[in-house]
Write an enzyme that holds these catalytic residues in place. Structure first.
Site, PDB file in Angstrom:
ATOM      1  N   GLY A 150      44.850 -67.828  33.797  1.00 35.01           N
ATOM      2  CA  GLY A 150      43.644 -67.637  34.661  1.00 35.01           C
ATOM      3  C   GLY A 150      43.555 -68.920  35.123  1.00 35.01           C
ATOM      4  O   GLY A 150      43.220 -69.251  36.380  1.00 35.01           O
ATOM      5  N   VAL A 183      45.122 -64.137  32.807  1.00 28.84           N
ATOM      6  CA  VAL A 183      44.621 -64.251  31.570  1.00 28.84           C
ATOM      7  C   VAL A 183      44.667 -65.576  30.979  1.00 28.84           C
ATOM      8  O   VAL A 183      45.838 -65.934  30.881  1.00 28.84           O
ATOM      9  CB  VAL A 183      45.488 -63.163  30.873  1.00 28.84           C
ATOM     10  CG1 VAL A 183      44.985 -63.199  29.387  1.00 28.84           C
ATOM     11  CG2 VAL A 183      45.159 -61.904  31.577  1.00 28.84           C
ATOM     12  N   CYS A 184      43.574 -66.174  30.267  1.00 33.67           N
ATOM     13  CA  CYS A 184      43.738 -67.425  29.559  1.00 33.67           C
ATOM     14  C   CYS A 184      44.260 -68.540  30.458  1.00 33.67           C
ATOM     15  O   CYS A 184      43.734 -68.890  31.489  1.00 33.67           O
ATOM     16  CB  CYS A 184      44.363 -67.164  28.186  1.00 33.67           C
ATOM     17  SG  CYS A 184      44.322 -68.570  26.963  1.00 33.67           S
ATOM     18  N   GLN A 185      45.374 -69.023  30.020  1.00 29.43           N
ATOM     19  CA  GLN A 185      45.934 -70.096  30.662  1.00 29.43           C
ATOM     20  C   GLN A 185      46.525 -69.451  32.067  1.00 29.43           C
ATOM     21  O   GLN A 185      46.562 -70.352  32.946  1.00 29.43           O
ATOM     22  CB  GLN A 185      47.173 -70.617  29.641  1.00 29.43           C
ATOM     23  CG  GLN A 185      47.845 -71.956  30.408  1.00 29.43           C
ATOM     24  CD  GLN A 185      49.330 -71.958  29.789  1.00 29.43           C
ATOM     25  OE1 GLN A 185      49.995 -71.213  29.301  1.00 29.43           O
ATOM     26  NE2 GLN A 185      49.702 -73.519  29.829  1.00 29.43           N
TER      27      GLN A 185
END
Lengths: 142, 353
Positions: free
Chosen positions: B150, B146-148
């Site tokens: 990811g 998720v986000c960073q």
């Protein structure tokens, strides 16, 4: 954004103010910076020198000018939006709608300014100057 | 001529009603308990420093899908994924029979000053994945970042492709130098090495301030004034308070890892340009050959879609697909449409691989 409207009186006053012309007292600024920006930072040591404080003064002056410009732009956009005679646009009949319009205009002005290289540079310089001031203070207090 | 057509008496009445509603909202908010981290039962199965690997049990018959390890960002708390019963990606996945693990990075302390991306991506994330592999006797697991998180998952999958069966990335920045990435523009000129040298760990409040500054009016005054709309709805106020608590609950960032991430990803864009190393090991996204599912939000102001889409051409995966969610960076997790669409999409994608 050039809307054809003159800048508001407060902006003209700001442009003559010490904030815009750099009439700060660096020592006073350095003494108060931690309350404005970094509450966990140690109190600056005047004996440490004022390079960081002077840098911070210049940086905040530059950024404040850009921020004031964005605010003036927001006001101009707001005036223009209210004065629009576009029949497709609804009348503003509630304070809520007026507030929403103000936010839209403010965000548009902010976006136009914030994406500019000058804004990024000025904002980064404020942070870098704060870091320098903190480093000088920490080093001088050891 | 002006568009302004406000009747003074109506305006006065509107202000009075607004004031009443805000007072009601303030009173109700003061009685709400928004504590707790997530709503689904879980157990801690692995620890490394402050990092904890949580295991959630499937709520439906086992779907027969290999376990899913979720790697969240460092900059916020992962209970966003399980915020409340009707706003929980994790619940949605559990309801479809998935076995879900969540890596919770915890709150770095002063002693974590020297934690590097190698510690996070290789040791801690790798340790969690190894725990799940051994627990389930598997060679590889499904990984969702998720986000960073990811971005970190991409790095881990590139370093250890044999450990990752399928990779899902959600609102994940890959190309940090796209034109509409405001946060990236802002950090280009920051002397991050000097910053962490002088400051140590970076306070979570600083990151909060930066995120709010991206849309300073809408995310402060605009959001708060909308409280009047839900003042008479205690459930909606509770939802609001939970969100606000999460938004403000930002961990400090370990100094070394923060500086590394800002320099190598935001400033040098090495994930795309090449030359990225983690712990001395080169990170080459072309080593990723597993199926990749790239999920992003079309109205994401924090990680614009332009930052996520370039993943398409960077891996060697022959099974690359995308999911465009019509919403924002947070809405992709907590909105009603997200609950209806995303758990099903992710579960279905994993089930077919």
């Amino acid at each position: 954004m050039n809307t054809g409207f003159p800048p508001p009186p407060w902006f003209a006053a700001f442009q003559k103010s010490p904030l815009a012309t750099g009439g700060f007292d660096p020592a006073a600024l350095a003494a108060s910076y931690r309350h404005l920006f970094m509450s966990t930072a140690p109190a600056p040591n005047p004996a440490a020198g004022t390079a960081g404080a002077l840098r911070l003064q210049r940086a905040t002056q530059t950024f404040a000018q850009l921020a004031a410009g964005a605010a003036a732009d927001a006001g101009a956009r707001f005036q223009a939006a209210l004065a629009s005679t576009d029949p497709a646009l609804p009348k503003i009949t509630t304070l809520r709608a007026l507030h929403a319009l103000w936010i839209d205009c403010g965000e548009a002005a902010h976006a136009a300014a914030a994406h500019s290289p000058a804004w990024a540079q000025a904002q980064a310089e404020v942070l870098n100057a704060l870091v320098q001031l903190r480093a000088e203070s920490s080093g001088a207090s050891q | 001529m002006t568009r302004l057509a406000i009747d003074p008496a109506a305006a006065a009445a509107e202000m009075a009603e607004f004031s009443r509603r805000m007072a009601t909202a303030a009173s109700t908010l003061a009685t709400i308990d928004a504590s707790g981290e997530g709503c689904s039962p879980r157990e801690a199965v692995h620890r490394d420093g402050h990092a904890v690997l949580w295991r959630y049990r499937p709520a439906a018959a086992d779907a027969g899908i290999p376990p899913l390890v979720i790697c969240y960002a460092l900059v916020n708390r992962p209970y966003m994924l399980d915020l409340q019963p009707d706003r929980s990606l994790i619940r949605g996945l559990l309801a479809r029979g998935l076995d879900v693990y969540l890596l919770d990075w915890g709150y770095p302390g002063r002693e974590d000053f020297g934690l590097t991306l190698d510690d996070y991506i290789v040791r801690q994330l790798g340790g969690c994945i190894d725990h799940v592999r051994h627990a389930h006797r598997l060679e590889s697991v499904n990984l969702l970042g998720v986000c960073q998180g990811g971005t970190m998952s991409l790095c881990h999958a590139a370093l250890f492709p044999e450990r990752v069966r399928n990779l899902v990335t959600m609102v994940t920045p890959v190309d940090f130098h796209t034109q509409d990435n405001l946060l990236s523009k802002w950090v280009q000129g920051v002397d991050v090495d000097r910053l962490v040298e002088a400051q140590g760990n970076v306070p979570g409040e600083w990151l909060n301030a930066a995120f709010l500054a991206l849309m300073p009016l809408r995310l402060t005054v605009g959001k708060l004034s909308a409280l009047a709309d839900i003042a008479d709805d205690p459930q909606a106020l509770a939802n609001f308070l939970r969100m606000e608590r999460w938004i403000r609950d930002s961990p400090d960032q370990a100094a070394a890892a923060f500086a590394e991430f800002v320099r190598r990803f935001f400033q040098e864009n090495r994930l795309v340009r090449g030359g990225l190393t983690i712990g001395g090991r080169p990170v080459d996204l072309r080593r990723i050959e597993c199926p990749v599912f790239n999920v992003y939000a079309t109205q994401d102001h924090l990680v614009p879609p332009s930052a996520s889409r370039p993943l398409a051409g960077l891996t060697s995966s022959r099974d690359y697909s995308t999911f465009e969610f019509d919403g924002g960076h947070i809405g992709i997790y907590v909105s009603r449409s997200a609950q209806e669409l995303l758990p099903a999409a992710i579960a279905q994608w994993l089930a077919s691989r």
